[in-house]
Motif scaffolding. Structure first.
Motif, short mmCIF file in Angstrom:
data_model
loop_
_atom_site.label_atom_id
_atom_site.label_comp_id
_atom_site.label_asym_id
_atom_site.label_seq_id
_atom_site.Cartn_x
_atom_site.Cartn_y
_atom_site.Cartn_z
N TYR A 246 0.83 -1.21 0.00
CA TYR A 246 0.00 0.00 0.00
C TYR A 246 0.86 1.26 0.00
N ALA A 247 0.60 2.14 -0.95
CA ALA A 247 1.21 3.47 -0.99
C ALA A 247 0.09 4.49 -0.91
N SER A 248 0.05 5.25 0.16
CA SER A 248 -1.04 6.19 0.37
C SER A 248 -0.97 7.35 -0.62
N ARG A 249 -2.04 8.10 -0.69
CA ARG A 249 -2.07 9.29 -1.54
C ARG A 249 -0.97 10.27 -1.12
N ALA A 250 -0.76 10.37 0.19
CA ALA A 250 0.27 11.29 0.69
C ALA A 250 1.66 10.88 0.20
N ILE A 251 1.93 9.57 0.18
CA ILE A 251 3.21 9.07 -0.32
C ILE A 251 3.34 9.37 -1.81
N GLU A 252 2.28 9.15 -2.56
CA GLU A 252 2.31 9.43 -3.99
C GLU A 252 2.58 10.91 -4.25
N HIS A 253 1.92 11.78 -3.48
CA HIS A 253 2.15 13.22 -3.64
C HIS A 253 3.58 13.60 -3.25
N TYR A 254 4.13 12.90 -2.27
CA TYR A 254 5.52 13.16 -1.85
C TYR A 254 6.48 12.80 -2.98
N ALA A 289 8.29 -4.14 1.37
CA ALA A 289 8.04 -5.58 1.52
C ALA A 289 9.26 -6.30 2.06
N LEU A 290 10.45 -5.91 1.60
CA LEU A 290 11.67 -6.52 2.11
C LEU A 290 11.89 -6.20 3.58
N ASP A 291 11.31 -5.10 4.02
CA ASP A 291 11.42 -4.70 5.42
C ASP A 291 10.29 -5.29 6.27
N GLY A 292 9.43 -6.12 5.65
CA GLY A 292 8.35 -6.77 6.39
C GLY A 292 7.12 -5.91 6.58
N ARG A 293 6.98 -4.85 5.78
CA ARG A 293 5.82 -3.97 5.91
C ARG A 293 4.90 -4.11 4.71
N ASP A 294 3.60 -3.83 4.94
CA ASP A 294 2.63 -3.87 3.85
C ASP A 294 2.26 -2.45 3.42
N PHE A 295 3.08 -1.48 3.77
CA PHE A 295 2.81 -0.09 3.40
C PHE A 295 4.13 0.64 3.24
N VAL A 296 4.11 1.69 2.41
CA VAL A 296 5.29 2.50 2.14
C VAL A 296 5.34 3.66 3.11
N VAL A 297 6.53 3.99 3.60
CA VAL A 297 6.73 5.15 4.46
C VAL A 297 7.68 6.11 3.75
N PRO A 298 7.73 7.38 4.16
CA PRO A 298 8.62 8.34 3.49
C PRO A 298 10.08 7.91 3.48
N ASP A 299 10.52 7.18 4.49
CA ASP A 299 11.92 6.73 4.51
C ASP A 299 12.23 5.82 3.32
#
Length: 346
Positions: A246-254, A289-299
């Protein structure tokens, strides 16, 4: 698949499964299963490429993000070895193209040959028809020959004599090149560079790793003992899982804000393309995904901005004292506001 290699070194309790969205749950991997397979590939490649975990990590990130990788550095630092090790760790079709000044486009894509028996032309596929294509010293071929890769890398197909042939999936190109200052090289055109999701440099090994290399390769090459740890079906499931991170709208805008800033920066003559923005988000999903998360963060975006964007940007030579492209990207990241609530916001 070598299941024992994938299972060893498994992580602890699994995080939540990768977010499925609208995809069938059976096609997606749990975070634990994904981590097991990814760790198997990283460890397999690590047995050949010692002391370069970041380069290996980005190579796998590009593979899972359905991109193509450009490895640039001086001769003898392991560029081709990394490409071959990554290819050998996967039980899939692999081909290698040695780029030379006399290489022709048809040597890559294939050619139609007249068949005396059928009295018709028959297409003989070239080495581009493989799951993993290793392009060795890509910038030693002419721009005309380099351009033979454009259609396949962008659209997953090859057109020869008016007929279009689809390439099997997954499909990735791992190309190596020497710095353009080296004798006998041609600079890759901007359109060609833009097809590569990321560019990395190997760098020289540290003294300890170099001593270990001397001992390990005294009698044999570690590539000879490297066996596939995942097959094409597993790789396809991993790629499918990454698509649904999952990549939120905020991540896409970033990501768009960063790309937009490169197009209007006084130190850059050519900014990031829309394809670059797409590649940045795809690579960030693979990193998550490689970090074990199902969402993208700014990092995730920040960590991949330089390898994904730097090779596409052209500095403005007229700006006196202009910083390097990587320094410019770092400054843009500092100046671009990080979105709040970027994980779950729509």
């Amino acid at each position: 698949m070598n299941s024992s290699a994938a299972e060893s070194g498994a992580p602890g309790p699994a995080p939540a499964p990768i977010r499925a969205d609208s995809a069938p749950a059976a096609d997606l991997m749990s975070a634990q299963e994904f981590a097991q397979h990814a760790d198997a590939v990283l460890r397999a490649v690590g047995t050949v490429i010692d002391g370069k975990p970041e380069a290996v990590q980005i190579a796998l990130t590009v593979l899972l993000g359905e991109g193509h990788l450009l490895i640039e550095d001086v001769p003898g630092v392991g560029k081709t070895m990394l490409a071959r090790a990554l290819a050998r760790s996967i039980d899939a079709t692999v081909s290698r193209i040695q780029f030379t000044p006399d290489l022709l486009p048809s040597d890559i894509t294939g050619v139609s040959v007249f068949n005396q028996g059928s009295r018709d032309f028959e297409f003989k596929p070239g080495p581009i028809f493989a799951n993993v294509v290793i392009g060795d010293e890509i910038n030693r071929a002419s721009p005309k020959t380099q351009s033979a890769l454009l259609e396949s890398m962008a659209e997953g197909q090859v057109s020869v004599d008016g007929v279009t042939y689809r390439l099997e999936t997954p499909f990735t190109v791992v190309a190596t090149q020497n710095p353009i200052e080296m004798e006998g090289t041609y600079a890759l055109p901007e359109a060609q560079r833009d097809r590569f999701m990321a560019r990395i440099s190997m760098g020289y090994p540290d003294p300890a790793s170099e001593v270990a290399m001397l001992r390990q390769r005294e009698t044999t090459s570690p590539l000879e003992s490297l066996r596939p740890v995942i097959d094409r079906a597993v790789l396809s499931r991993m790629i499918h899982t990454v698509r649904h991170v999952y990549a939120s709208r905020a991540i896409e805008h970033y990501a768009v804000a960063i790309a937009h800033a490169t197009r209007h920066d006084r130190e850059l003559r050519l900014g990031a393309s829309p394809r670059a923005t797409l590649h940045l988000v795809r690579a960030a999903k693979a990193r998550a995904a490689l970090d074990g998360r199902d969402f993208v963060v700014p990092d995730d975006i920040d960590a991949l901005a330089v390898p994904v964007l730097a090779h596409r940007l052209v500095p403005n030579a007229r700006v006196i004292g202009a910083a390097s492209v990587a320094d410019t990207i770092d400054r843009i990241l500092r100046e671009t506001p990080v979105p709040l609530g970027s994980v779950g916001s729509a």
